[in-house]
Scaffold this motif. Structure first.
Motif, short mmCIF file in Angstrom:
data_model
loop_
_atom_site.label_atom_id
_atom_site.label_comp_id
_atom_site.label_asym_id
_atom_site.label_seq_id
_atom_site.Cartn_x
_atom_site.Cartn_y
_atom_site.Cartn_z
N ILE A 73 0.86 -1.17 0.00
CA ILE A 73 0.00 0.00 0.00
C ILE A 73 0.91 1.23 0.00
N ASN A 74 0.69 2.12 -0.99
CA ASN A 74 1.61 3.24 -1.15
C ASN A 74 0.87 4.48 -1.63
N GLY A 75 1.20 5.62 -1.02
CA GLY A 75 0.67 6.90 -1.48
C GLY A 75 -0.42 7.44 -0.57
N ASP A 76 -1.26 8.28 -1.13
CA ASP A 76 -2.34 8.91 -0.38
C ASP A 76 -3.54 7.96 -0.33
N VAL A 77 -3.46 7.02 0.61
CA VAL A 77 -4.49 5.98 0.77
C VAL A 77 -5.08 6.13 2.16
N THR A 78 -6.40 6.18 2.24
CA THR A 78 -7.09 6.19 3.52
C THR A 78 -7.88 4.90 3.64
N ILE A 79 -7.65 4.18 4.73
CA ILE A 79 -8.29 2.90 4.98
C ILE A 79 -9.20 3.07 6.18
N GLY A 80 -10.48 2.76 6.01
CA GLY A 80 -11.47 2.96 7.06
C GLY A 80 -11.36 1.95 8.19
N LYS A 81 -12.43 1.89 9.00
CA LYS A 81 -12.53 0.96 10.12
C LYS A 81 -13.04 -0.39 9.64
N ASN A 82 -12.69 -1.42 10.40
CA ASN A 82 -13.21 -2.77 10.17
C ASN A 82 -12.95 -3.26 8.75
N ILE A 83 -11.73 -3.05 8.29
CA ILE A 83 -11.32 -3.44 6.94
C ILE A 83 -10.55 -4.74 7.02
N PHE A 84 -10.79 -5.61 6.07
CA PHE A 84 -10.01 -6.84 5.95
C PHE A 84 -9.38 -6.86 4.57
N ILE A 85 -8.05 -6.79 4.54
CA ILE A 85 -7.29 -6.83 3.30
C ILE A 85 -6.53 -8.15 3.28
N GLY A 86 -6.84 -8.98 2.30
CA GLY A 86 -6.22 -10.30 2.18
C GLY A 86 -4.78 -10.22 1.72
N PRO A 87 -4.16 -11.37 1.48
CA PRO A 87 -2.76 -11.41 1.07
C PRO A 87 -2.55 -10.91 -0.36
N HIS A 88 -1.38 -10.35 -0.58
CA HIS A 88 -0.91 -9.95 -1.91
C HIS A 88 -1.83 -8.91 -2.58
N GLU A 119 -13.58 2.74 2.21
CA GLU A 119 -14.54 3.09 3.25
C GLU A 119 -14.72 1.93 4.23
N ASP A 120 -15.39 2.18 5.35
CA ASP A 120 -15.55 1.21 6.44
C ASP A 120 -16.17 -0.10 5.97
N GLY A 121 -15.72 -1.20 6.62
CA GLY A 121 -16.34 -2.50 6.45
C GLY A 121 -16.04 -3.22 5.16
N VAL A 122 -15.01 -2.85 4.45
CA VAL A 122 -14.69 -3.44 3.14
C VAL A 122 -13.82 -4.69 3.32
N TRP A 123 -14.01 -5.67 2.43
CA TRP A 123 -13.14 -6.85 2.36
C TRP A 123 -12.54 -6.91 0.97
N ILE A 136 -13.56 2.81 -2.72
CA ILE A 136 -14.28 1.55 -2.53
C ILE A 136 -15.34 1.82 -1.47
N GLY A 137 -16.62 1.71 -1.87
CA GLY A 137 -17.73 2.05 -0.99
C GLY A 137 -17.88 1.12 0.20
N ARG A 138 -18.45 1.66 1.24
CA ARG A 138 -18.71 0.99 2.51
C ARG A 138 -19.30 -0.41 2.29
N GLY A 139 -18.79 -1.39 3.07
CA GLY A 139 -19.36 -2.72 3.09
C GLY A 139 -19.22 -3.52 1.82
N SER A 140 -18.31 -3.14 0.94
CA SER A 140 -18.15 -3.85 -0.33
C SER A 140 -17.19 -5.03 -0.21
N LEU A 141 -17.35 -5.96 -1.13
CA LEU A 141 -16.49 -7.14 -1.23
C LEU A 141 -15.89 -7.14 -2.63
N VAL A 142 -14.55 -7.21 -2.69
CA VAL A 142 -13.87 -7.31 -3.98
C VAL A 142 -13.23 -8.69 -4.04
N CYS A 143 -13.66 -9.49 -5.03
CA CYS A 143 -13.26 -10.90 -5.15
C CYS A 143 -11.80 -11.03 -5.60
#
Length: 183
Positions: A73-88, A119-123, A136-143
């Motif tokens: 993760i690099n640059g001007d990135v804001t990560i909300g609450k309750n975020i789950f970012i998987g590997p790679h 935004e908050d709650g993203v996976w 990335i909007g609140r509560g979204s899932l990116v496969c």
């Protein structure tokens, strides 16, 4: 000035061995939380898995958020609450500029454009790529292995390269709905 110069010189072989094991092999809640704190992320229950490289501001990760193994993760990135970012996962918030006088891309980045907001709650599942200037909007899932090049609406399920919406999540029940099918 190098990090070693800034913080007191070279480290011993034994300390280097311990540091290497700690940064690459200790994937548990306590070590992931400590790793985040050492790197300056002080919000409650922020966790960084081994191998994660996070080059953003100190308070740009919200509480109860996890950055997975070997993510970048690099640059001007804001990560909300309750975020789950998987590997790679890769999230980059700027682009190198093409210089027509040298016919090449420069080492400098366009920092004015490119902010990424999660935004908050993203996976974000394994292998996801988020390109500059995306929210990335609140509560979204990116496969897995999706490449997101445009904004994602809240509670969307996205997949593909480039990512397209394939479903949605009911904000009140958490139930998934799939586009074009009655699963």
């Amino acid at each position: 000035m190098s990090v070693q110069q800034r913080f007191g010189g070279e480290i011993s072989d034994e300390d280097f061995r311990k540091f290497t094991l700690y940064t690459t092999q200790s994937n548990n809640h306590a070590d992931d939380t400590t790793r985040a704190q050492i790197l300056g992320f002080q919000n409650k229950d922020v966790r960084l898995a081994p191998g994660a490289i996070v080059r953003i501001g100190e308070n740009q990760i919200g509480e109860n958020s996890y950055i997975g193994l070997y993510s970048y993760i690099n640059g001007d990135v804001t990560i909300g609450k309750n975020i789950f970012i998987g590997p790679h996962v890769t999230i980059v918030a700027s682009n190198h500029m093409f210089d027509p006088t040298t016919d090449s891309f420069s080492g400098r980045s366009d920092l004015a454009a490119g902010k990424v907001v999660i935004e908050d709650g993203v996976w974000l599942t394994a292998g996801v790529v988020i390109t500059p200037s995306v929210t990335i909007g609140r509560g979204s899932l990116v496969c897995a292995n999706s490449v997101v090049t445009q904004n994602v609406p809240a509670y969307a399920i996205m997949a593909g390269s480039p990512a397209k919406q394939i479903g949605s999540i009911d904000a009140s029940t958490g139930q998934y709905s799939w586009a074009g099918s009655a699963r």
